[in-house]
Design an enzyme around this catalytic site. Structure first.
Site, PDB file in Angstrom:
ATOM      1  N   GLY A   1     109.376  15.277  10.950  1.00 16.79           N
ATOM      2  CA  GLY A   1     110.316  15.853   9.984  1.00 16.79           C
ATOM      3  C   GLY A   1     111.734  15.334  10.156  1.00 16.79           C
ATOM      4  O   GLY A   1     112.528  15.363   9.205  1.00 16.79           O
TER       5      GLY A   1
ATOM      6  N   ALA B 107     109.492  18.725  12.792  1.00 11.06           N
ATOM      7  CA  ALA B 107     109.348  20.143  12.483  1.00 11.06           C
ATOM      8  C   ALA B 107     108.975  20.851  13.789  1.00 11.06           C
ATOM      9  O   ALA B 107     108.439  20.226  14.715  1.00 11.06           O
ATOM     10  CB  ALA B 107     108.270  20.331  11.432  1.00 11.06           C
TER      11      ALA B 107
ATOM     12  N   GLU C 289     111.769  12.165   8.332  1.00 12.34           N
ATOM     13  CA  GLU C 289     111.719  12.513   6.906  1.00 12.34           C
ATOM     14  C   GLU C 289     113.067  13.012   6.399  1.00 12.34           C
ATOM     15  O   GLU C 289     113.462  12.724   5.263  1.00 12.34           O
ATOM     16  CB  GLU C 289     110.615  13.551   6.679  1.00 12.34           C
ATOM     17  CG  GLU C 289     109.233  12.945   6.911  1.00 12.34           C
ATOM     18  CD  GLU C 289     108.120  13.972   6.984  1.00 12.34           C
ATOM     19  OE1 GLU C 289     108.201  14.884   7.841  1.00 12.34           O
ATOM     20  OE2 GLU C 289     107.185  13.892   6.182  1.00 12.34           O
TER      21      GLU C 289
ATOM     22  N   GLU D 131     102.881  12.414  13.478  1.00 15.83           N
ATOM     23  CA  GLU D 131     102.067  13.572  13.107  1.00 15.83           C
ATOM     24  C   GLU D 131     100.586  13.421  13.456  1.00 15.83           C
ATOM     25  O   GLU D 131      99.926  14.401  13.811  1.00 15.83           O
ATOM     26  CB  GLU D 131     102.210  13.885  11.606  1.00 15.83           C
ATOM     27  CG  GLU D 131     103.521  14.554  11.232  1.00 15.83           C
ATOM     28  CD  GLU D 131     104.648  13.576  10.940  1.00 15.83           C
ATOM     29  OE1 GLU D 131     104.505  12.367  11.244  1.00 15.83           O
ATOM     30  OE2 GLU D 131     105.681  14.022  10.420  1.00 15.83           O
TER      31      GLU D 131
HETATM   32  C1  HXC Z   1     109.343  22.066  18.959  1.00 11.45           C
HETATM   33  C2  HXC Z   1     110.129  20.536  20.466  1.00 11.45           C
HETATM   34  C3  HXC Z   1     109.866  19.482  19.561  1.00 11.45           C
HETATM   35  C4  HXC Z   1     109.332  19.831  18.282  1.00 11.45           C
HETATM   36  C5  HXC Z   1     110.677  18.646  21.361  1.00 11.45           C
HETATM   37  N1  HXC Z   1     110.627  19.965  21.549  1.00 11.45           N
HETATM   38  N2  HXC Z   1     110.223  18.328  20.147  1.00 11.45           N
HETATM   39  N3  HXC Z   1     109.862  21.812  20.156  1.00 11.45           N
HETATM   40  N4  HXC Z   1     109.076  21.134  18.049  1.00 11.45           N
HETATM   41  N5  HXC Z   1     109.092  18.921  17.347  1.00 11.45           N
HETATM   42  C6  HXC Z   1     111.014  20.716  22.758  1.00 11.45           C
HETATM   43  C7  HXC Z   1     110.001  20.526  23.877  1.00 11.45           C
HETATM   44  O1  HXC Z   1     108.908  21.410  23.699  1.00 11.45           O
HETATM   45  C8  HXC Z   1     110.844  20.891  25.071  1.00 11.45           C
HETATM   46  O2  HXC Z   1     110.969  22.303  25.158  1.00 11.45           O
HETATM   47  C9  HXC Z   1     112.216  20.322  24.693  1.00 11.45           C
HETATM   48  O3  HXC Z   1     112.224  20.187  23.280  1.00 11.45           O
HETATM   49  C10 HXC Z   1     112.471  18.962  25.309  1.00 11.45           C
HETATM   50  O4  HXC Z   1     111.386  18.122  24.986  1.00 11.45           O
HETATM   51  P1  HXC Z   1     110.599  17.227  26.054  1.00 11.45           P
HETATM   52  O5  HXC Z   1     109.312  16.841  25.456  1.00 11.45           O
HETATM   53  O6  HXC Z   1     110.558  17.911  27.393  1.00 11.45           O
HETATM   54  O7  HXC Z   1     111.584  15.967  26.169  1.00 11.45           O
HETATM   55  P2  HXC Z   1     111.203  14.451  26.444  1.00 11.45           P
HETATM   56  O8  HXC Z   1     110.172  14.332  27.536  1.00 11.45           O
HETATM   57  O9  HXC Z   1     112.502  13.734  26.597  1.00 11.45           O
HETATM   58  O10 HXC Z   1     110.493  13.938  25.093  1.00 11.45           O
HETATM   59  C11 HXC Z   1     111.212  13.879  23.888  1.00 11.45           C
HETATM   60  C12 HXC Z   1     110.252  13.690  22.687  1.00 11.45           C
HETATM   61  C13 HXC Z   1     109.117  14.748  22.755  1.00 11.45           C
HETATM   62  C14 HXC Z   1     109.639  12.282  22.741  1.00 11.45           C
HETATM   63  C15 HXC Z   1     111.081  13.827  21.411  1.00 11.45           C
HETATM   64  O11 HXC Z   1     109.740  16.031  22.864  1.00 11.45           O
HETATM   65  C16 HXC Z   1     108.232  14.753  21.571  1.00 11.45           C
HETATM   66  O12 HXC Z   1     107.325  13.922  21.457  1.00 11.45           O
HETATM   67  N6  HXC Z   1     108.403  15.741  20.683  1.00 11.45           N
HETATM   68  C17 HXC Z   1     107.533  15.964  19.565  1.00 11.45           C
HETATM   69  C18 HXC Z   1     107.741  14.921  18.499  1.00 11.45           C
HETATM   70  C19 HXC Z   1     106.812  15.146  17.334  1.00 11.45           C
HETATM   71  O13 HXC Z   1     105.584  15.094  17.456  1.00 11.45           O
HETATM   72  N7  HXC Z   1     107.386  15.369  16.122  1.00 11.45           N
HETATM   73  C20 HXC Z   1     106.616  15.571  14.923  1.00 11.45           C
HETATM   74  C21 HXC Z   1     106.344  17.026  14.727  1.00 11.45           C
HETATM   75  S1  HXC Z   1     105.334  17.351  13.334  1.00 11.45           S
HETATM   76  P3  HXC Z   1     110.840  23.059  26.560  1.00 11.45           P
HETATM   77  O14 HXC Z   1     110.956  24.508  26.148  1.00 11.45           O
HETATM   78  O15 HXC Z   1     109.534  22.666  27.137  1.00 11.45           O
HETATM   79  O16 HXC Z   1     112.025  22.562  27.344  1.00 11.45           O
HETATM   80  C22 HXC Z   1     106.353  17.251  12.033  1.00 11.45           C
HETATM   81  C23 HXC Z   1     105.729  17.558  10.701  1.00 11.45           C
HETATM   82  C24 HXC Z   1     106.742  17.607   9.591  1.00 11.45           C
HETATM   83  O17 HXC Z   1     107.510  16.972  12.146  1.00 11.45           O
HETATM   84  C25 HXC Z   1     106.157  18.196   8.316  1.00 11.45           C
HETATM   85  C26 HXC Z   1     105.902  19.640   8.391  1.00 11.45           C
HETATM   86  C27 HXC Z   1     105.389  20.211   7.089  1.00 11.45           C
END
Ligand code: HXC
Length: 260
Positions: free
Chosen positions: A111, A66, A114, A134
Site C-alpha cells: 500500500g 497496509a 500504491e 503482497e
Molecule cells: C503492520 C508493520 C508493517 C505492516 C512493518 N510493520 N510493516 N506492521 N503492517 N505493513 C511493523 C513490524 O511488525 C514491526 O512491529 C515494526 O513495524 C518494524 O518492522 P520490522 O519488520 O521489525 O523491521 P525490519 O526488519 O527493518 O523490516 C522492515 C520491512 C518489514 C522490510 C519493511 O517490516 C516488512 O517486510 N514489512 C511488511 C511489508 C509488506 O508486506 N507490505 C505489504 C502489506 S500488504 P513490532 O511491533 O514487531 O516492532 C498491503 C496490501 C495493500 O500493503 C492493499 C490492501 C487492500
C-alpha cells in the site's frame, strides 16, 4: 487540521503531510486512510495551499504497506471495503486540483508503493526500496497497484514485480520510471520543496488544468483526450494568468501570476 496519525505543516503555499506511525513503519490502517482522505479534501479546498508533499516520518519507511495486523482477521467483505477505502484515497489525490509530490523517505511497500503511485510525482531518497510484496502474504495489491503500476512502468515490469514480490532499490526505481528523481536522504524534503516552489511560481490554473488533462485524458482514447485537452487549453484563456503570461513574454519580462 489535527490528526492522530498525520502531521500537517503549511508553509510558503505548500502543505507537508507526514504519515506518523513510525513504530509500525507508517503502515496504513483504517484511521490513517480516513485521515488522509480528510486531509486531502481540506488541502484541496484551502486557498493557502498550492502544492501538497506527502512523506513518512522517520528514516526507515515511507509506508511499509497496509497494516498487516489489522488486515489478518478481516472477512472477505471487510477486506473489499478496506480496498475501496484505499482506492478512494488514491482517487482523491489524483482528483485533487493541486499537484501532489511523494517525498519517498524509505520503504514504499504494498500500500505504500500504491500511495506513491497515486501521487503525481515521486522524489525518492537513495535508501528507498519499492515493492509490491503482497504475494508473500497470500494476497494481491489492493489499493490500485495492479492498475497504476502497469500504467506507469508497463505491463511486463509490473507483472514481474507483483508476481515475485521483489523489491527494487532507488536507482532501479528511477531506471524503470517509478521514481522521477533520486537524491540523498538529507536532501529529500528540500528537493521536494524546491520542486513545489517552482510549480507554485507558475500560473496555478495552468498547472491545475494540465493535471486534469493528463489524469483524465489517459483514460480516454486519443481523439477524445485531444478534444478534452483543447477544451482545457481554451479555458486557460479565461484566466488573467494567461493574458499576463503571454504579455510578459512579449514585453520581455518575468510574468507575475496571481492565480486568477
Ligand atoms: C503492520 C508493520 C508493517 C505492516 C512493518 N510493520 N510493516 N506492521 N503492517 N505493513 C511493523 C513490524 O511488525 C514491526 O512491529 C515494526 O513495524 C518494524 O518492522 P520490522 O519488520 O521489525 O523491521 P525490519 O526488519 O527493518 O523490516 C522492515 C520491512 C518489514 C522490510 C519493511 O517490516 C516488512 O517486510 N514489512 C511488511 C511489508 C509488506 O508486506 N507490505 C505489504 C502489506 S500488504 P513490532 O511491533 O514487531 O516492532 C498491503 C496490501 C495493500 O500493503 C492493499 C490492501 C487492500
Amino acid at each position: 487540521m489535527t490528526y492522530k496519525n498525520l502531521l500537517i505543516d503549511i508553509e510558503n503555499g505548500m502543505a507537508i503531510v507526514t504519515i506518523n506511525r513510525p513504530k509500525a513503519m507508517n503502515a496504513l490502517n483504517e484511521i490513517t486512510l480516513t485521515e488522509l482522505q480528510d486531509a486531502f479534501v481540506n488541502c484541496a479546498e484551502d486557498d493557502a495551499i498550492q502544492v501538497i508533499i506527502i512523506t513518512g516520518s522517520g528514516e526507515k519507511a515511507f509506508v511499509a504497506g497496509a497494516d498487516i495486523a489489522a488486515m489478518q482477521p478481516l472477512t472477505a467483505l471487510e477486506a473489499r471495503q478496506f480496498a475501496k477505502l484505499g482506492h478512494q484515497v488514491m482517487r482523491t489525490i489524483e482528483g485533487c486540483p493541486k499537484p501532489v509530490i511523494a517525498a519517498v523517505n524509505g520503504f514504499a511497500l504494498g500500500g505504500g508503493c500504491e500511495l506513491a503511485l497515486g501521487c503525481d510525482i515521486r522524489i525518492v531518497a537513495e535508501n528507498v526500496k519499492f515493492g509490491q510484496p503482497e504475494v508473500n502474504l497470500g494476497v494481491i495489491p489492493g489499493f490500485g497497484g495492479t492498475q497504476r503500476l502497469a500504467r506507469l512502468i508497463g505491463k511486463g515490469r509490473a507483472m514481474e514485480l507483483i508476481f515475485t514480490g521483489a523489491m527494487v532499490d532507488a536507482s532501479e526505481a528511477y531506471r524503470i520510471g517509478l521514481a522521477n528523481k533520486v537524491v540523498p536522504f538529507d536532501q529529500l524534503l528540500d528537493t521536494a520543496k524546491a520542486m513545489a516552489a517552482t510549480i507554485i511560481s507558475k500560473g496555478s490554473y495552468a498547472v491545475q488544468f494540465a493535471k486534469e488533462a493528463i489524469h483524465n485524458g489517459l483514460e480516454l482514447d486519443l481523439d477524445r483526450a485531444n478534444q478534452y485537452e483543447a477544451e482545457l487549453f481554451g479555458l486557460c484563456f479565461a484566466t488573467k494568468d494567461q493574458k499576463e503570461g503571454m504579455l510578459a513574454f512579449l514585453e520581455k519580462r518575468q510574468a507575475k501570476f496571481k492565480g486568477e
